[in-house]
Write a protein that holds these residues in place. Structure first.
Motif, PDB file in Angstrom:
ATOM      1  N   GLU A 102     -18.855 -13.081   2.252  1.00  0.00           N
ATOM      2  CA  GLU A 102     -18.177 -11.796   2.346  1.00  0.00           C
ATOM      3  C   GLU A 102     -17.803 -11.312   0.952  1.00  0.00           C
ATOM      4  O   GLU A 102     -17.345 -12.076   0.113  1.00  0.00           O
ATOM      5  CB  GLU A 102     -16.897 -11.931   3.177  1.00  0.00           C
ATOM      6  CG  GLU A 102     -17.128 -11.967   4.669  1.00  0.00           C
ATOM      7  CD  GLU A 102     -15.818 -11.911   5.415  1.00  0.00           C
ATOM      8  OE1 GLU A 102     -15.457 -10.838   5.913  1.00  0.00           O
ATOM      9  OE2 GLU A 102     -15.152 -12.952   5.479  1.00  0.00           O
ATOM     10  N   SER A 103     -17.988 -10.028   0.724  1.00  0.00           N
ATOM     11  CA  SER A 103     -17.616  -9.464  -0.575  1.00  0.00           C
ATOM     12  C   SER A 103     -16.115  -9.304  -0.647  1.00  0.00           C
ATOM     13  O   SER A 103     -15.409  -9.338   0.363  1.00  0.00           O
ATOM     14  CB  SER A 103     -18.289  -8.111  -0.769  1.00  0.00           C
ATOM     15  OG  SER A 103     -17.715  -7.151   0.097  1.00  0.00           O
ATOM     16  N   ALA A 104     -15.615  -9.115  -1.856  1.00  0.00           N
ATOM     17  CA  ALA A 104     -14.181  -8.924  -2.046  1.00  0.00           C
ATOM     18  C   ALA A 104     -13.695  -7.703  -1.287  1.00  0.00           C
ATOM     19  O   ALA A 104     -12.622  -7.718  -0.684  1.00  0.00           O
ATOM     20  CB  ALA A 104     -13.867  -8.790  -3.536  1.00  0.00           C
ATOM     21  N   MET A 105     -14.481  -6.626  -1.299  1.00  0.00           N
ATOM     22  CA  MET A 105     -14.086  -5.419  -0.587  1.00  0.00           C
ATOM     23  C   MET A 105     -14.007  -5.667   0.907  1.00  0.00           C
ATOM     24  O   MET A 105     -13.120  -5.151   1.590  1.00  0.00           O
ATOM     25  CB  MET A 105     -15.077  -4.287  -0.881  1.00  0.00           C
ATOM     26  CG  MET A 105     -14.983  -3.712  -2.282  1.00  0.00           C
ATOM     27  SD  MET A 105     -13.362  -3.022  -2.658  1.00  0.00           S
ATOM     28  CE  MET A 105     -13.334  -1.645  -1.519  1.00  0.00           C
TER      29      MET A 105
ATOM     30  N   MET B  99       0.255  -6.340  -4.840  1.00  0.00           N
ATOM     31  CA  MET B  99      -0.726  -6.548  -3.783  1.00  0.00           C
ATOM     32  C   MET B  99      -2.068  -6.968  -4.394  1.00  0.00           C
ATOM     33  O   MET B  99      -2.423  -6.503  -5.473  1.00  0.00           O
ATOM     34  CB  MET B  99      -0.925  -5.252  -2.990  1.00  0.00           C
ATOM     35  CG  MET B  99       0.347  -4.719  -2.350  1.00  0.00           C
ATOM     36  SD  MET B  99       1.046  -5.855  -1.172  1.00  0.00           S
ATOM     37  CE  MET B  99       2.780  -5.517  -1.419  1.00  0.00           C
ATOM     38  N   PRO B 100      -2.827  -7.820  -3.679  1.00  0.00           N
ATOM     39  CA  PRO B 100      -4.160  -8.147  -4.188  1.00  0.00           C
ATOM     40  C   PRO B 100      -5.039  -6.906  -4.175  1.00  0.00           C
ATOM     41  O   PRO B 100      -4.949  -6.082  -3.261  1.00  0.00           O
ATOM     42  CB  PRO B 100      -4.671  -9.203  -3.194  1.00  0.00           C
ATOM     43  CG  PRO B 100      -3.854  -9.010  -1.963  1.00  0.00           C
ATOM     44  CD  PRO B 100      -2.522  -8.522  -2.425  1.00  0.00           C
ATOM     45  N   TYR B 101      -5.876  -6.772  -5.184  1.00  0.00           N
ATOM     46  CA  TYR B 101      -6.771  -5.632  -5.260  1.00  0.00           C
ATOM     47  C   TYR B 101      -8.122  -6.096  -5.794  1.00  0.00           C
ATOM     48  O   TYR B 101      -8.243  -7.195  -6.344  1.00  0.00           O
ATOM     49  CB  TYR B 101      -6.190  -4.532  -6.161  1.00  0.00           C
ATOM     50  CG  TYR B 101      -6.167  -4.882  -7.637  1.00  0.00           C
ATOM     51  CD1 TYR B 101      -7.201  -4.482  -8.482  1.00  0.00           C
ATOM     52  CD2 TYR B 101      -5.127  -5.621  -8.182  1.00  0.00           C
ATOM     53  CE1 TYR B 101      -7.189  -4.806  -9.831  1.00  0.00           C
ATOM     54  CE2 TYR B 101      -5.105  -5.953  -9.533  1.00  0.00           C
ATOM     55  CZ  TYR B 101      -6.138  -5.540 -10.348  1.00  0.00           C
ATOM     56  OH  TYR B 101      -6.128  -5.878 -11.693  1.00  0.00           O
ATOM     57  N   VAL B 102      -9.132  -5.265  -5.636  1.00  0.00           N
ATOM     58  CA  VAL B 102     -10.475  -5.598  -6.095  1.00  0.00           C
ATOM     59  C   VAL B 102     -10.708  -4.974  -7.463  1.00  0.00           C
ATOM     60  O   VAL B 102     -10.553  -3.761  -7.635  1.00  0.00           O
ATOM     61  CB  VAL B 102     -11.539  -5.096  -5.099  1.00  0.00           C
ATOM     62  CG1 VAL B 102     -12.945  -5.447  -5.591  1.00  0.00           C
ATOM     63  CG2 VAL B 102     -11.300  -5.691  -3.716  1.00  0.00           C
ATOM     64  N   ASP B 103     -11.052  -5.810  -8.458  1.00  0.00           N
ATOM     65  CA  ASP B 103     -11.251  -5.299  -9.815  1.00  0.00           C
ATOM     66  C   ASP B 103     -12.690  -4.827 -10.011  1.00  0.00           C
ATOM     67  O   ASP B 103     -13.485  -4.777  -9.070  1.00  0.00           O
ATOM     68  CB  ASP B 103     -10.862  -6.349 -10.864  1.00  0.00           C
ATOM     69  CG  ASP B 103     -11.829  -7.530 -10.925  1.00  0.00           C
ATOM     70  OD1 ASP B 103     -12.807  -7.556 -10.158  1.00  0.00           O
ATOM     71  OD2 ASP B 103     -11.597  -8.433 -11.750  1.00  0.00           O
ATOM     72  N   ARG B 104     -13.026  -4.462 -11.245  1.00  0.00           N
ATOM     73  CA  ARG B 104     -14.339  -3.895 -11.541  1.00  0.00           C
ATOM     74  C   ARG B 104     -15.475  -4.904 -11.396  1.00  0.00           C
ATOM     75  O   ARG B 104     -16.646  -4.534 -11.330  1.00  0.00           O
ATOM     76  CB  ARG B 104     -14.339  -3.326 -12.963  1.00  0.00           C
ATOM     77  CG  ARG B 104     -13.365  -2.198 -13.136  1.00  0.00           C
ATOM     78  CD  ARG B 104     -13.305  -1.687 -14.556  1.00  0.00           C
ATOM     79  NE  ARG B 104     -12.273  -0.682 -14.682  1.00  0.00           N
ATOM     80  CZ  ARG B 104     -12.433   0.587 -14.318  1.00  0.00           C
ATOM     81  NH1 ARG B 104     -13.590   0.981 -13.839  1.00  0.00           N
ATOM     82  NH2 ARG B 104     -11.446   1.451 -14.421  1.00  0.00           N
ATOM     83  N   GLN B 105     -15.127  -6.191 -11.363  1.00  0.00           N
ATOM     84  CA  GLN B 105     -16.145  -7.229 -11.204  1.00  0.00           C
ATOM     85  C   GLN B 105     -16.211  -7.741  -9.770  1.00  0.00           C
ATOM     86  O   GLN B 105     -16.732  -8.817  -9.505  1.00  0.00           O
ATOM     87  CB  GLN B 105     -15.858  -8.382 -12.173  1.00  0.00           C
ATOM     88  CG  GLN B 105     -15.890  -7.970 -13.638  1.00  0.00           C
ATOM     89  CD  GLN B 105     -15.590  -9.129 -14.566  1.00  0.00           C
ATOM     90  OE1 GLN B 105     -16.217 -10.180 -14.489  1.00  0.00           O
ATOM     91  NE2 GLN B 105     -14.621  -8.950 -15.456  1.00  0.00           N
ATOM     92  N   ASN B 106     -15.612  -6.957  -8.840  1.00  0.00           N
ATOM     93  CA  ASN B 106     -15.632  -7.284  -7.420  1.00  0.00           C
ATOM     94  C   ASN B 106     -14.931  -8.610  -7.112  1.00  0.00           C
ATOM     95  O   ASN B 106     -15.352  -9.382  -6.253  1.00  0.00           O
ATOM     96  CB  ASN B 106     -17.076  -7.319  -6.882  1.00  0.00           C
ATOM     97  CG  ASN B 106     -17.125  -7.162  -5.368  1.00  0.00           C
ATOM     98  OD1 ASN B 106     -16.331  -6.421  -4.782  1.00  0.00           O
ATOM     99  ND2 ASN B 106     -18.037  -7.870  -4.724  1.00  0.00           N
ATOM    100  N   ARG B 107     -13.827  -8.844  -7.835  1.00  0.00           N
ATOM    101  CA  ARG B 107     -13.013 -10.037  -7.591  1.00  0.00           C
ATOM    102  C   ARG B 107     -11.645  -9.597  -7.075  1.00  0.00           C
ATOM    103  O   ARG B 107     -11.156  -8.528  -7.424  1.00  0.00           O
ATOM    104  CB  ARG B 107     -12.840 -10.839  -8.889  1.00  0.00           C
ATOM    105  CG  ARG B 107     -14.151 -11.223  -9.547  1.00  0.00           C
ATOM    106  CD  ARG B 107     -13.924 -11.862 -10.908  1.00  0.00           C
ATOM    107  NE  ARG B 107     -13.156 -10.992 -11.795  1.00  0.00           N
ATOM    108  CZ  ARG B 107     -12.823 -11.305 -13.050  1.00  0.00           C
ATOM    109  NH1 ARG B 107     -13.192 -12.467 -13.552  1.00  0.00           N
ATOM    110  NH2 ARG B 107     -12.131 -10.459 -13.791  1.00  0.00           N
ATOM    111  N   ILE B 108     -11.029 -10.422  -6.257  1.00  0.00           N
ATOM    112  CA  ILE B 108      -9.693 -10.112  -5.747  1.00  0.00           C
ATOM    113  C   ILE B 108      -8.668 -10.662  -6.728  1.00  0.00           C
ATOM    114  O   ILE B 108      -8.693 -11.849  -7.076  1.00  0.00           O
ATOM    115  CB  ILE B 108      -9.492 -10.709  -4.343  1.00  0.00           C
ATOM    116  CG1 ILE B 108     -10.477 -10.060  -3.363  1.00  0.00           C
ATOM    117  CG2 ILE B 108      -8.064 -10.516  -3.861  1.00  0.00           C
ATOM    118  CD1 ILE B 108     -10.458 -10.652  -1.977  1.00  0.00           C
ATOM    119  N   CYS B 109      -7.769  -9.802  -7.177  1.00  0.00           N
ATOM    120  CA  CYS B 109      -6.832 -10.168  -8.242  1.00  0.00           C
ATOM    121  C   CYS B 109      -5.400  -9.768  -7.902  1.00  0.00           C
ATOM    122  O   CYS B 109      -5.162  -8.926  -7.038  1.00  0.00           O
ATOM    123  CB  CYS B 109      -7.228  -9.484  -9.556  1.00  0.00           C
ATOM    124  SG  CYS B 109      -8.933  -9.712 -10.047  1.00  0.00           S
TER     125      CYS B 109
END
Length: 302
Positions: free
Chosen positions: A127-130, A1-11
């Motif tokens: 919009e932010s990744a979150m 599943m896509p998730y948000v990493d520590r740099q606020n990116r969807i990965c």
């Protein structure tokens, strides 16, 4: 599943048809960076690649006109969706139906353009990744202590247009899944869970992708899913606990969990938060099933 990493990116991992109309899909690690306005992909999570490793491909979000389900266009490619970018169509495969829905949604939301008024410069949707992921899925977990072992289970999952049962989908089969009798020491045991994770080495402290296989008595890891002999087998009786890593911030690793054994602590990185919790739950459950309630690795019968 896509998730948000520590740099606020969807990965997350997806399979992509890099050569148009080839029908050959390759596993890649994707990073959707809304602040940079780009979608890039690598051979693996850059954390696991040599420093300075180059990306395999990239796409500016401003070039993307639409992202949509492509299962009818590519019936032989399971959970397929397409990114329309100018004269090129990029076909990708998600891991399951839920993964497909989430990637299509976050990509479409990330590529929304605000139509400017006369004299204003175009602005990319900010919009932010979150925020992009938050509208799709909110999962909470509960932790129960069973026989002295923490068991983590999902307690709530909700999203627009899909309920918990519908979101489960059918997971895409993993090629060369080891449910056959050609392995080494684990071959006669019932496989509980298997898949790729990244493990930190004991001596060099480097991170390498390994194929893990959990059965009723042990957790083993292999160089790849094609190998017959494991690099190491960890008996469940030696594992004190499996838990989310308390040093993940210090180690700068997402989705990190740890196995505390009698000899050392193993640090293992999953591809997503869901996979991390799934491994912790599977290993903890196998320990309880083997050891029985109320017993730890230190108090087992000799």
């Amino acid at each position: 599943m896509p998730y948000v990493d520590r740099q606020n990116r969807i990965c997350g991992f997806l399979d992509i048809e890099e050569n148009e109309n080839s029908g050959k899909f390759l596993r890649r690690y994707f990073i959707l960076d809304t602040t940079q306005g780009s979608l890039v992909w690598f051979m693996d999570n850059p954390q696991n690649l040599p420093k300075g490793a180059e990306m395999v491909g990239s796409l500016k979000l401003t070039y993307i006109s639409k992202v949509s389900d492509a299962t009818k266009l590519r019936p032989k490619a399971e959970f397929c969706f397409v990114i329309n970018a100018g004269m090129r169509k990029f076909f990708l495969q998600a891991n399951d139906q839920q993964d497909l829905v989430e990637w299509v949604s976050v990509l479409n939301n990330a590529t929304k353009i605000t139509v400017p008024r006369s004299g204003d410069a175009p602005q990319q949707c900010s919009e932010s990744a979150m925020e992009l992921l938050g509208s799709l899925k909110q999962v909470s977990y509960k932790t129960e202590i069973v026989g002295g072992v923490p068991i983590i289970t999902a307690t709530q999952e909700r999203g627009d247009g899909l309920n918990g049962a519908e979101r489960g989908g059918v997971r895409k089969p993993v090629p060369n899944q080891p449910y056959y009798l050609s392995r080494g020491p684990l071959e006669q045991e019932q496989v509980i869970k298997a898949g790729y994770c990244v493990k930190q080495g004991a001596v060099m402290r480097n991170w390498k992708r390994r194929y893990f296989m959990l059965d009723e008595n042990s957790l083993g890891y292999y160089k790849s899913d094609l190998e017959k002999e494991p690099l190491r087998v960890i008996p469940l009786k030696e594992i004190h606990k499996a838990q989310e890593c308390k040093q993940s911030d210090l180690m700068m690793r997402d989705n990190l969990f740890e196995l505390v054994t009698t000899s050392r602590t193993f640090y293992i990185q999953s591809d997503s938060p869901e996979e991390m919790h799934s491994w912790i739950k599977a290993i903890s459950g196998a320990i309880v099933a083997q050891r029985g309630p109320g017993r730890s690795a230190a108090t087992r019968v000799k």
